[in-house]
Design an enzyme around this catalytic site. Sequence first.
Site, PDB file in Angstrom:
ATOM      1  N   GLU A   1      -5.175  -3.082  -3.336  1.00 59.32           N
ATOM      2  CA  GLU A   1      -6.874  -2.979  -3.768  1.00 59.32           C
ATOM      3  C   GLU A   1      -7.211  -2.459  -4.855  1.00 59.32           C
ATOM      4  OE1 GLU A   1      -7.811  -1.239   0.291  1.00 59.32           O
ATOM      5  OE2 GLU A   1      -7.895  -2.803   1.680  1.00 59.32           O
TER       6      GLU A   1
ATOM      7  N   GLU B   1      -3.431  -7.510   4.341  1.00 57.78           N
ATOM      8  CA  GLU B   1      -3.881  -7.263   5.313  1.00 57.78           C
ATOM      9  C   GLU B   1      -4.669  -7.495   7.081  1.00 57.78           C
ATOM     10  OE1 GLU B   1      -4.626  -3.047   4.146  1.00 57.78           O
ATOM     11  OE2 GLU B   1      -3.207  -3.128   2.497  1.00 57.78           O
TER      12      GLU B   1
HETATM   13  C1  BG6 Z   1      -6.337  -1.134   3.218  1.00 58.50           C
HETATM   14  C2  BG6 Z   1      -5.546  -0.240   3.010  1.00 58.50           C
HETATM   15  O1  BG6 Z   1      -8.011  -0.417   2.974  1.00 58.50           O
HETATM   16  O2  BG6 Z   1      -7.074  -0.377   4.885  1.00 58.50           O
HETATM   17  C3  BG6 Z   1      -4.055   0.586   3.700  1.00 58.50           C
HETATM   18  O3  BG6 Z   1      -4.834  -0.610   1.983  1.00 58.50           O
HETATM   19  C4  BG6 Z   1      -5.025   0.897   4.764  1.00 58.50           C
HETATM   20  O4  BG6 Z   1      -3.525   1.518   3.405  1.00 58.50           O
HETATM   21  C5  BG6 Z   1      -5.775   0.058   5.570  1.00 58.50           C
HETATM   22  O5  BG6 Z   1      -4.500   1.405   6.223  1.00 58.50           O
HETATM   23  C6  BG6 Z   1      -6.866   0.929   7.008  1.00 58.50           C
HETATM   24  O6  BG6 Z   1      -7.207   1.754   6.762  1.00 58.50           O
HETATM   25  P1  BG6 Z   1      -7.338   2.743   7.904  1.00 58.50           P
HETATM   26  O7  BG6 Z   1      -7.562   3.432   7.460  1.00 58.50           O
HETATM   27  O8  BG6 Z   1      -7.472   2.898   9.297  1.00 58.50           O
HETATM   28  O9  BG6 Z   1      -5.813   3.165   7.489  1.00 58.50           O
END
Ligand code: BG6
Length: 483
Positions: free
Chosen positions: A179, A381
């Site tokens: 990111e 993701e």
């Molecule tokens: C993404 C990141 O933005 O979101 C991850 O790359 C992160 O590291 C994921 O864990 C989900 O966000 P969160 O805050 O729910 O863990």
Amino acid sequence: MNKTHVFPSSFLWGGATAANQYEGAWNLDGKMASTADMMTSGTHTVPRRITRRIEEGVHYPSHEAVDFYHHYKEDIQLFAEMGFSCFRLSIAWSRIFPNGDDTAPNEAGLQFYDNVFNELRKYNIEPIVTISHYEAPFALTEKFNGWASREAIDCYVRYCKTIFTRYKDVVKYWITFNEINSLIVPAGAFLAGALLVDNSGVFNNTAVDSTQLRFQALHHQLVASAKAVKLAHDINPEFKVGCMINYSCGYGSTCKPEDMLTALRMDQINNMLCSDVQVRGEYPDFARRYFDEKNIHIHMAEEDEEILKQGCVDFYSFSYYKSHVVGTRPEGDETQGNVFGGFKNPYLTANDWGWQIDPVGLRYVLNHVYDRYRIPMMIVENGLGAIDVVEEDGSINDTYRIDFLRDHIEQMKEAVCDGVNLIGYMPWGCIDIVSASTGEMAKRYGFIHVDKDNNGHGTLKRSRKKSFYWYKKVIASNGEDLN
Ligand code: BG6
């Protein structure tokens, strides 16, 4: 259109994690603190704090996380049982170069990843490796304010050379920065190890901020990324290197032309600025006006333009969790998300953390980005952060997670039928790990439950959720059976 056999047989099905949220062992076998190791736990309403020193009696979730370091064999076996053909993980930079600028790498750190990659290969699981996922050696922040300084580029490139050479025959896919576009907004800054000022409010945008410094740090990362791509191809021409964008899908709040223009502008700056540099090898024209308006003066070395040109990525990867609305403020509140937020969309629902659920937005983004770059795309993701309940018999019936993922995979299918060259899907936190934004354990994404609570207590026992069996079926049918 035949929507039965949509995904090619080479499609990569798997899951994604990051070292600082998963590995633990933060100071074992030569590893030293990373920027992530200086972040305390928080909650949805209480922001995480960043401390300059480790404070006694304070919980730092990355220090143990869910201890992949000592559970990697068991976890990889569970991934294999689900049928993963790939697994996204990151290397902890401070495990390899504990101070960031050490003259020699830490052999014990390299050995750990040898073991992990060999274990993955044993099950024919393709590793997808993020080189820097929201962390850098904290010593570099202390020394020269991390990415704010150009010196970070050489440290990063030396680290890349070490891991590209060492894992030349076991890793094919690399992602330079997680990111990278998070540096566009204040909340993303410390993740890059870029600031030493009072950052205690980075996660609610109240930190002392310097736009100039952030964009200079971002430039350093973009140059480092391009150098890494070139180096990777020199070391092994078979390597495939990708960018990774936190895709913030923002719809105009009305059909008022100004709102549409705001949406376009935000898309350009938040989403496309970084990937234009990484995919096309140069800053886009719209960046010039933005930099002028914000009084940002990026110091570029003479050779930077050429470096960026020579370091174009092979694939585009991104995270997709939610969408929001931008433009004239509509009725109702702001919404939240990973780093980027906006306004609520009356047509969507949200999870407990206010992230709006929008599967169709995924199809929109896939089409939109593929039209622009026409290179292979990976979703590295996606997922639903939710509170899971462990029943008395130990089962976890996370049907809400299954629904979320099913709806998104349906839209991936549509996008592939639209002509998008999508090559992989890695739901986030395939095993429960620490939340990046809040530091909580209660915000779970996994197919595999890990017994640990927000205060760091628990047995770390792994167990299969209902979604584990569902995803196994999805993979076995190459995405055909989503029931
Ligand atoms: C993404 C990141 O933005 O979101 C991850 O790359 C992160 O590291 C994921 O864990 C989900 O966000 P969160 O805050 O729910 O863990």
